[in-house]
Design a protein around this motif. Structure first.
Motif, PDB file in Angstrom:
ATOM      1  N   UNK A 142       0.833  -1.205   0.000  1.00 52.10           N
ATOM      2  CA  UNK A 142       0.000   0.000   0.000  1.00 52.10           C
ATOM      3  C   UNK A 142       0.868   1.256   0.000  1.00 52.10           C
ATOM      4  N   UNK A 143       1.926   1.230   0.787  1.00 51.05           N
ATOM      5  CA  UNK A 143       2.835   2.368   0.856  1.00 51.05           C
ATOM      6  C   UNK A 143       3.499   2.608  -0.501  1.00 51.05           C
ATOM      7  N   UNK A 144       3.931   1.528  -1.185  1.00 54.07           N
ATOM      8  CA  UNK A 144       4.535   1.657  -2.517  1.00 54.07           C
ATOM      9  C   UNK A 144       3.549   2.234  -3.515  1.00 54.07           C
ATOM     10  N   UNK A 145       2.298   1.771  -3.446  1.00 51.74           N
ATOM     11  CA  UNK A 145       1.266   2.295  -4.347  1.00 51.74           C
ATOM     12  C   UNK A 145       1.075   3.792  -4.130  1.00 51.74           C
ATOM     13  N   UNK A 146       1.006   4.210  -2.855  1.00 53.33           N
ATOM     14  CA  UNK A 146       0.813   5.635  -2.566  1.00 53.33           C
ATOM     15  C   UNK A 146       2.005   6.466  -3.025  1.00 53.33           C
ATOM     16  N   UNK A 147       3.233   5.914  -2.865  1.00 58.46           N
ATOM     17  CA  UNK A 147       4.420   6.627  -3.352  1.00 58.46           C
ATOM     18  C   UNK A 147       4.359   6.805  -4.862  1.00 58.46           C
ATOM     19  N   UNK A 148       3.976   5.743  -5.593  1.00 58.23           N
ATOM     20  CA  UNK A 148       3.879   5.854  -7.059  1.00 58.23           C
ATOM     21  C   UNK A 148       2.856   6.904  -7.460  1.00 58.23           C
ATOM     22  N   UNK A 149       1.707   6.898  -6.771  1.00 62.90           N
ATOM     23  CA  UNK A 149       0.678   7.907  -7.059  1.00 62.90           C
ATOM     24  C   UNK A 149       1.214   9.318  -6.825  1.00 62.90           C
ATOM     25  N   UNK A 150       1.931   9.481  -5.725  1.00 61.92           N
ATOM     26  CA  UNK A 150       2.478  10.799  -5.400  1.00 61.92           C
ATOM     27  C   UNK A 150       3.516  11.227  -6.434  1.00 61.92           C
ATOM     28  N   UNK A 151       4.358  10.287  -6.887  1.00 63.03           N
ATOM     29  CA  UNK A 151       5.372  10.600  -7.897  1.00 63.03           C
ATOM     30  C   UNK A 151       4.701  11.027  -9.204  1.00 63.03           C
ATOM     31  N   UNK A 152       3.650  10.300  -9.608  1.00 59.15           N
ATOM     32  CA  UNK A 152       2.933  10.664 -10.836  1.00 59.15           C
ATOM     33  C   UNK A 152       2.327  12.059 -10.717  1.00 59.15           C
ATOM     34  N   UNK A 153       1.762  12.358  -9.554  1.00 58.01           N
ATOM     35  CA  UNK A 153       1.180  13.689  -9.363  1.00 58.01           C
ATOM     36  C   UNK A 153       2.255  14.772  -9.424  1.00 58.01           C
ATOM     37  N   UNK A 156       3.350  15.298 -13.018  1.00 60.79           N
ATOM     38  CA  UNK A 156       2.347  16.082 -13.745  1.00 60.79           C
ATOM     39  C   UNK A 156       2.451  17.555 -13.357  1.00 60.79           C
ATOM     40  N   UNK A 157       2.671  17.815 -12.078  1.00 62.63           N
ATOM     41  CA  UNK A 157       2.818  19.192 -11.623  1.00 62.63           C
ATOM     42  C   UNK A 157       4.086  19.819 -12.208  1.00 62.63           C
ATOM     43  N   UNK A 158       5.177  19.029 -12.301  1.00 62.20           N
ATOM     44  CA  UNK A 158       6.433  19.526 -12.872  1.00 62.20           C
ATOM     45  C   UNK A 158       6.235  19.909 -14.339  1.00 62.20           C
ATOM     46  N   UNK A 159       5.537  19.040 -15.109  1.00 60.84           N
ATOM     47  CA  UNK A 159       5.271  19.358 -16.525  1.00 60.84           C
ATOM     48  C   UNK A 159       4.465  20.640 -16.645  1.00 60.84           C
ATOM     49  N   UNK A 160       3.455  20.759 -15.802  1.00 58.81           N
ATOM     50  CA  UNK A 160       2.621  21.960 -15.841  1.00 58.81           C
ATOM     51  C   UNK A 160       3.460  23.204 -15.541  1.00 58.81           C
ATOM     52  N   UNK A 161       4.332  23.113 -14.533  1.00 56.63           N
ATOM     53  CA  UNK A 161       5.168  24.259 -14.163  1.00 56.63           C
ATOM     54  C   UNK A 161       6.160  24.602 -15.284  1.00 56.63           C
ATOM     55  N   UNK A 162       6.701  23.573 -15.962  1.00 58.40           N
ATOM     56  CA  UNK A 162       7.620  23.830 -17.072  1.00 58.40           C
ATOM     57  C   UNK A 162       6.906  24.525 -18.220  1.00 58.40           C
ATOM     58  N   UNK A 163       5.662  24.079 -18.494  1.00 61.73           N
ATOM     59  CA  UNK A 163       4.881  24.733 -19.554  1.00 61.73           C
ATOM     60  C   UNK A 163       4.606  26.189 -19.193  1.00 61.73           C
ATOM     61  N   UNK A 164       4.237  26.422 -17.944  1.00 60.72           N
ATOM     62  CA  UNK A 164       3.969  27.798 -17.504  1.00 60.72           C
ATOM     63  C   UNK A 164       5.245  28.636 -17.586  1.00 60.72           C
ATOM     64  N   UNK A 165       6.362  28.043 -17.201  1.00 60.75           N
ATOM     65  CA  UNK A 165       7.650  28.740 -17.249  1.00 60.75           C
ATOM     66  C   UNK A 165       8.011  29.103 -18.692  1.00 60.75           C
TER      67      UNK A 165
END
Length: 198
Positions: A142-153, A156-165
């Motif tokens: 369960x902990x590994x699953x939550x880490x993967x979800x957090x990494x994906x989020x 996605x946030x990094x891509x969005x910030x790069x596009x905004x930049x």
């Protein structure tokens, strides 16, 4: 003046007993009538005096109808008594089973927490260890699953910030170019303000 409590026992004086009977009988019949009127209840009261005289009140037209209804109710209750008793027995068994399950779960919980292990056999201790290992595997999964979800989020946030930049950089470059092309005339004066006018 407040009346004191009377002792509930047979009144020895016959005259007092008859007066009390008459008053209380009338009060009882009045209360039965009020119960019928206020609550729309079917009420029947039968009173026999000590001399055998009958006094009665019935909210319906015929006292016999109320008595028949009472008899039918008693018969229904008596015929349902075995069913009710079986139902009670079933509920009692279910309650006992639940109590046993609760006790078993509490013992298991204490063992999982490492308490009261002194009375456990080797097989019981092995079972506790296996259960803990299974639980640990589930927790890690369960902990590994939550880490993967957090990494994906976060990606996605990094891509969005790069596009905004990139958008802001493009916009900033356009503004800088137009400022460089525009000629700005500036004058520099030294000295006190009065000297500037001359």
């Amino acid at each position: 003046m407040v009346r004191g409590k009377i002792q509930i026992k047979r009144i020895e004086n016959a005259t007092s007993r008859q007066v009390t009977f008459s008053k209380r009988r009338n009060g009882l019949l009045k209360k039965a009538y009020e119960l019928y009127v206020l609550c729309d209840a079917e009420v029947a009261v039968i009173i026999f005096s000590n001399k055998g005289k009958l006094y009665e009140f019935s909210s319906c037209d015929n006292m016999q109808n109320t008595i028949e209804r009472y008899r039918q109710y008693k018969k229904d209750v008596q015929s349902n008594t075995p069913q009710i008793e079986r139902y009670r027995q079933q509920l009692r068994l279910e309650a006992e089973n639940m109590a046993k399950k609760i006790e078993f779960l509490e013992v298991s919980k204490r063992r999982m927490l490492g308490q009261n292990l002194g009375s456990c056999s080797i097989d019981e201790l092995q079972e506790v260890e296996n259960q803990l290992e299974r639980s640990l595997r589930n927790i890690r999964a369960r902990k590994g699953y939550l880490f993967k979800e957090q990494i994906l989020q976060l990606k996605a946030k990094e891509r969005y910030m790069q596009e905004e930049n990139a958008k802001l950089s493009a916009k900033n470059n356009g503004t800088t170019c137009s400022q460089q092309n525009a000629e700005v005339e500036t004058e520099l004066f030294l000295g006190l303000p009065e000297n500037r006018c001359s």
